[in-house]
Write a protein that holds these residues in place. Sequence first.
Motif, short mmCIF file in Angstrom:
data_model
loop_
_atom_site.label_atom_id
_atom_site.label_comp_id
_atom_site.label_asym_id
_atom_site.label_seq_id
_atom_site.Cartn_x
_atom_site.Cartn_y
_atom_site.Cartn_z
N HIS A 33 0.80 -1.22 0.00
CA HIS A 33 0.00 0.00 0.00
C HIS A 33 0.84 1.27 0.00
O HIS A 33 0.40 2.28 -0.56
CB HIS A 33 -0.98 -0.03 1.18
CG HIS A 33 -1.99 -1.12 1.04
ND1 HIS A 33 -3.14 -0.97 0.32
CD2 HIS A 33 -1.97 -2.39 1.48
CE1 HIS A 33 -3.82 -2.10 0.34
NE2 HIS A 33 -3.13 -2.99 1.04
N GLY A 34 2.01 1.25 0.59
CA GLY A 34 2.86 2.44 0.63
C GLY A 34 3.30 2.92 -0.74
O GLY A 34 3.53 4.10 -0.95
N THR A 35 3.42 1.98 -1.68
CA THR A 35 3.84 2.34 -3.05
C THR A 35 2.74 2.06 -4.07
O THR A 35 2.96 2.17 -5.27
CB THR A 35 5.11 1.57 -3.44
OG1 THR A 35 4.90 0.16 -3.21
CG2 THR A 35 6.31 2.06 -2.65
N ASN A 36 1.55 1.69 -3.57
CA ASN A 36 0.40 1.46 -4.42
C ASN A 36 0.66 0.39 -5.49
O ASN A 36 0.29 0.54 -6.64
CB ASN A 36 -0.08 2.76 -5.07
CG ASN A 36 -1.51 2.65 -5.57
OD1 ASN A 36 -2.33 1.93 -5.01
ND2 ASN A 36 -1.81 3.35 -6.66
N GLU A 37 1.31 -0.72 -5.08
CA GLU A 37 1.63 -1.81 -6.01
C GLU A 37 0.77 -3.04 -5.70
O GLU A 37 0.48 -3.33 -4.55
CB GLU A 37 3.10 -2.19 -5.91
CG GLU A 37 4.03 -1.08 -6.37
CD GLU A 37 5.48 -1.45 -6.16
OE1 GLU A 37 6.09 -2.02 -7.08
OE2 GLU A 37 5.99 -1.17 -5.05
N HIS A 38 0.42 -3.74 -6.77
CA HIS A 38 -0.38 -4.96 -6.69
C HIS A 38 0.39 -6.06 -7.43
O HIS A 38 0.77 -5.87 -8.58
CB HIS A 38 -1.74 -4.72 -7.36
CG HIS A 38 -2.62 -5.92 -7.39
ND1 HIS A 38 -3.40 -6.29 -6.32
CD2 HIS A 38 -2.86 -6.83 -8.36
CE1 HIS A 38 -4.08 -7.38 -6.63
NE2 HIS A 38 -3.76 -7.72 -7.87
N PHE A 39 0.64 -7.19 -6.74
CA PHE A 39 1.47 -8.26 -7.30
C PHE A 39 0.72 -9.58 -7.36
O PHE A 39 -0.09 -9.88 -6.48
CB PHE A 39 2.70 -8.51 -6.40
CG PHE A 39 3.63 -7.35 -6.27
CD1 PHE A 39 4.62 -7.13 -7.21
CD2 PHE A 39 3.54 -6.50 -5.19
CE1 PHE A 39 5.51 -6.07 -7.07
CE2 PHE A 39 4.42 -5.44 -5.04
CZ PHE A 39 5.40 -5.22 -5.98
N THR A 40 1.06 -10.38 -8.35
CA THR A 40 0.72 -11.79 -8.33
C THR A 40 1.75 -12.47 -7.43
O THR A 40 2.75 -11.85 -7.04
CB THR A 40 0.81 -12.42 -9.74
OG1 THR A 40 2.19 -12.37 -10.17
CG2 THR A 40 -0.09 -11.70 -10.74
N VAL A 41 1.55 -13.73 -7.13
CA VAL A 41 2.51 -14.46 -6.29
C VAL A 41 3.88 -14.46 -6.95
O VAL A 41 4.90 -14.20 -6.30
CB VAL A 41 2.02 -15.90 -6.02
CG1 VAL A 41 3.10 -16.71 -5.30
CG2 VAL A 41 0.74 -15.89 -5.22
N GLU A 42 3.93 -14.76 -8.24
CA GLU A 42 5.22 -14.82 -8.94
C GLU A 42 5.92 -13.46 -8.97
O GLU A 42 7.14 -13.38 -8.80
CB GLU A 42 5.05 -15.37 -10.36
CG GLU A 42 4.60 -16.82 -10.39
CD GLU A 42 5.51 -17.76 -9.60
OE1 GLU A 42 6.75 -17.65 -9.73
OE2 GLU A 42 4.99 -18.60 -8.84
N GLU A 43 5.15 -12.38 -9.15
CA GLU A 43 5.75 -11.04 -9.14
C GLU A 43 6.27 -10.69 -7.75
O GLU A 43 7.35 -10.10 -7.61
CB GLU A 43 4.71 -10.00 -9.58
CG GLU A 43 4.33 -10.09 -11.04
CD GLU A 43 3.14 -9.24 -11.39
OE1 GLU A 43 3.05 -8.83 -12.57
OE2 GLU A 43 2.28 -8.97 -10.52
N TYR A 44 5.53 -11.06 -6.72
CA TYR A 44 5.95 -10.81 -5.34
C TYR A 44 7.25 -11.55 -5.03
O TYR A 44 8.18 -10.97 -4.47
CB TYR A 44 4.83 -11.27 -4.40
CG TYR A 44 5.15 -11.21 -2.94
CD1 TYR A 44 5.15 -10.00 -2.25
CD2 TYR A 44 5.42 -12.37 -2.22
CE1 TYR A 44 5.42 -9.94 -0.89
CE2 TYR A 44 5.70 -12.33 -0.87
CZ TYR A 44 5.68 -11.11 -0.20
OH TYR A 44 5.95 -11.07 1.15
N ILE A 45 7.32 -12.80 -5.43
CA ILE A 45 8.54 -13.58 -5.20
C ILE A 45 9.71 -12.95 -5.96
O ILE A 45 10.80 -12.79 -5.41
CB ILE A 45 8.33 -15.05 -5.61
CG1 ILE A 45 7.35 -15.71 -4.63
CG2 ILE A 45 9.65 -15.81 -5.66
CD1 ILE A 45 6.86 -17.08 -5.06
N ARG A 46 9.47 -12.54 -7.18
CA ARG A 46 10.54 -11.92 -7.97
C ARG A 46 11.01 -10.61 -7.32
O ARG A 46 12.21 -10.36 -7.21
CB ARG A 46 10.04 -11.66 -9.39
CG ARG A 46 11.09 -11.10 -10.28
CD ARG A 46 10.63 -10.97 -11.70
NE ARG A 46 11.65 -10.27 -12.46
CZ ARG A 46 11.43 -9.69 -13.61
NH1 ARG A 46 10.24 -9.74 -14.17
NH2 ARG A 46 12.39 -9.06 -14.22
N ALA A 47 10.06 -9.79 -6.89
CA ALA A 47 10.43 -8.51 -6.26
C ALA A 47 11.28 -8.73 -5.01
O ALA A 47 12.23 -7.99 -4.77
CB ALA A 47 9.16 -7.72 -5.91
#
Length: 142
Positions: A33-47
């Motif tokens: 929420h602090g950066t207003n980002e929404h991730f899939t599981v794979e994107e979250y793991i990559r980040a």
Amino acid sequence: MPYGYTEFLESGIKTECKRVREFFFSDAYINWHGTNEHFTVEEYIRANCEYPREWGGEIQRIEKTGDIFIVVVHVYTCDRSSSFHVVPFMQVRDSKILSLDEYWGDNGAVPQWRLEQQIGADDLQYSLWGIIKKQGKSEALN
């Protein structure tokens, strides 16, 4: 959760990328929420796994209400150049995460204006975590 919520958080801190995936439903989503980002599981793991620094941290508090786990985690870079508190809200069903909403806050010095007013305390003993540690109850959080 398959290995428990503490294991999930520890896997995330240690960037154990393959293991982190096990804690999520494949269609789960994650919001920062602090950066207003929404991730899939794979994107979250990559980040998390491609972040250029190594992390350390400790779980400071865990609360549960219904199917939501609310956790306070102190996270820092291993070289201690950056320090944060993150509060994830994890919606869990059948021992897996459906959604994860993370709120990150940078740790820093007390602002000068509060120092000048001489209010508050810049001392761990007054924080909830400090009180728990003084009473020897830190193991209850695991």
